[in-house]
Scaffold this active site. Structure first.
Site, PDB file in Angstrom:
ATOM      1  N   ASN A   1      -3.765   9.116   4.249  1.00  0.00           N
ATOM      2  CA  ASN A   1      -2.226   8.247   4.713  1.00  0.00           C
ATOM      3  C   ASN A   1      -1.817   8.009   6.007  1.00  0.00           C
ATOM      4  OD1 ASN A   1      -1.228   8.051   1.937  1.00  0.00           O
ATOM      5  ND2 ASN A   1      -0.457   9.944   1.841  1.00  0.00           N
TER       6      ASN A   1
ATOM      7  N   HIS B   1       0.653   4.356  -2.678  1.00  0.00           N
ATOM      8  CA  HIS B   1       0.297   5.636  -2.258  1.00  0.00           C
ATOM      9  C   HIS B   1       1.495   6.630  -2.478  1.00  0.00           C
ATOM     10  CE1 HIS B   1      -3.168   5.302   0.610  1.00  0.00           C
ATOM     11  NE2 HIS B   1      -3.194   4.255  -0.248  1.00  0.00           N
TER      12      HIS B   1
ATOM     13  N   ARG C   1       0.781  -1.235  -0.164  1.00  0.00           N
ATOM     14  CA  ARG C   1       0.042   0.024  -0.159  1.00  0.00           C
ATOM     15  C   ARG C   1       0.871   1.382   0.032  1.00  0.00           C
ATOM     16  NH1 ARG C   1      -3.626   2.169   4.509  1.00  0.00           N
ATOM     17  NH2 ARG C   1      -4.877   3.614   3.559  1.00  0.00           N
TER      18      ARG C   1
ATOM     19  N   HIS D   1      -5.974  -5.694  -3.072  1.00  0.00           N
ATOM     20  CA  HIS D   1      -6.708  -5.326  -1.609  1.00  0.00           C
ATOM     21  C   HIS D   1      -7.099  -7.154  -1.393  1.00  0.00           C
ATOM     22  CE1 HIS D   1      -8.594  -1.105  -1.971  1.00  0.00           C
ATOM     23  NE2 HIS D   1      -7.242  -1.432  -1.619  1.00  0.00           N
TER      24      HIS D   1
END
Length: 304
Positions: free
Chosen positions: A78, A50, A46, A175
């Site tokens: 975040n 990001h 992740r 995911h």
């Protein structure tokens, strides 16, 4: 860009002579971290995503805020990121071995790759040679996809970064790892729209499960699929059962434009792995900083 779509200064063997132990140090550190806490696989993947979606893959996500600048990591999107200490651990070891050589951006990309593999996902290699950027601003995190986007909004948002609908669905398969906080899906569970109390794309039984999770408050967590620490295609099977946790997940099955892709990946894990690795390698090449455009930070949390 060269013929393979790789930025010119990047190569698979970038550190072969300048820091030959780089890959091994990243791999071992990630392996040890995941052994003591398997949930860190989701965290590292992740963080890479990001990072790349804001300012490109340049480790801007790692920069600490200062009194003059609120950095990306302090954006609401975040605040739940973690795993920074693993990146710091790797960086510290590499600075001892070969000071000033391996960028924080490359460490992030390699750590995410190794996390996927150790969680049971595909083994792939990535080109190295990214440099670290010199900008990290909270306002830029508006470019991160929200969990409330529908399929056509996701297709448009990823399309702006050069991804096809297929690549977007494959990347959404990340995911298969991790959890979501109730705050990111509770809007699906009450007063969803003028005619529905909860999101009609949700299985009734699963909606009850989510409501139960949320009864513990906004920070309560729900696993994104039934095998939260294993990289597999179970996420796509969940979408077929109308058990996608986030609106932005379930929309991929609701929408005719993407449903066929979801069904394909649910049926064929090898195809998902193949498409995911291609898409994630491509993601790792977003807005690469090279030469005078970047630097190799001594400390991942601050500019040199």
């Amino acid at each position: 860009m060269n013929i393979n779509g790789v930025a010119d200064g990047l190569s698979m063997n970038y550190y072969l002579f300048s820091c030959p132990m780089a890959e091994v140090i990243v791999k071992n550190t990630v392996a040890n971290a995941l052994q003591s806490d398997p949930t860190l696989a989701a965290a590292l993947l992740r963080m890479h995503f990001h990072d790349c979606f804001v300012q490109g893959c340049d480790a801007s996500i790692l920069i600490d805020s200062t009194k003059d600048n609120v950095a990306e990591k302090d954006s609401p999107a975040n605040l739940s990121l973690r795993g920074y200490d693993i990146i710091d651990d790797v960086k510290e070891q590499l600075e001892k071995q070969c000071p000033g050589v391996v960028s924080c951006a490359d460490i992030l990309a390699m750590a995410a790759r190794d996390a996927v593999f150790f969680a049971g996902g595909p083994l792939y290699d990535i080109p190295k040679g990214r440099e670290d950027g010199s900008i990290s601003r909270i306002m830029d995190t508006i470019n991160l996809p929200s969990p409330m986007l529908n399929s056509s909004e996701l297709i448009r948002m990823f399309g702006q970064r050069g991804f096809t609908a297929q690549e977007m669905v494959a990347l959404s398969g990340a995911h298969t790892l991790g959890m979501a906080k109730c705050s990111s899906f509770k809007s699906r569970l009450s007063e969803f729209d003028s005619t529905h109390i909860w999101d009609p794309s949700l299985d009734t039984q699963f909606a009850r499960t989510l409501s139960k999770t949320c009864s513990a408050g906004d920070n309560a967590e729900q696993t994104l699929d039934s095998t939260r620490n294993t990289f597999d295609n179970d996420y796509f099977n969940a979408l077929q059962r109308k058990a996608g946790v986030l609106f932005s997940d379930q929309t991929l099955f609701v929408s005719e434009r993407t449903r066929g892709l979801v069904n394909g990946y649910a049926m064929n894990q090898a195809m998902f792995f193949f498409d995911f690795q291609r898409a994630v390698i491509k993601m790792g090449l977003l807005d690469i900083k090279e030469g005078s455009k970047g630097e190799v930070r001594h400390n991942c949390h601050k500019f040199n």
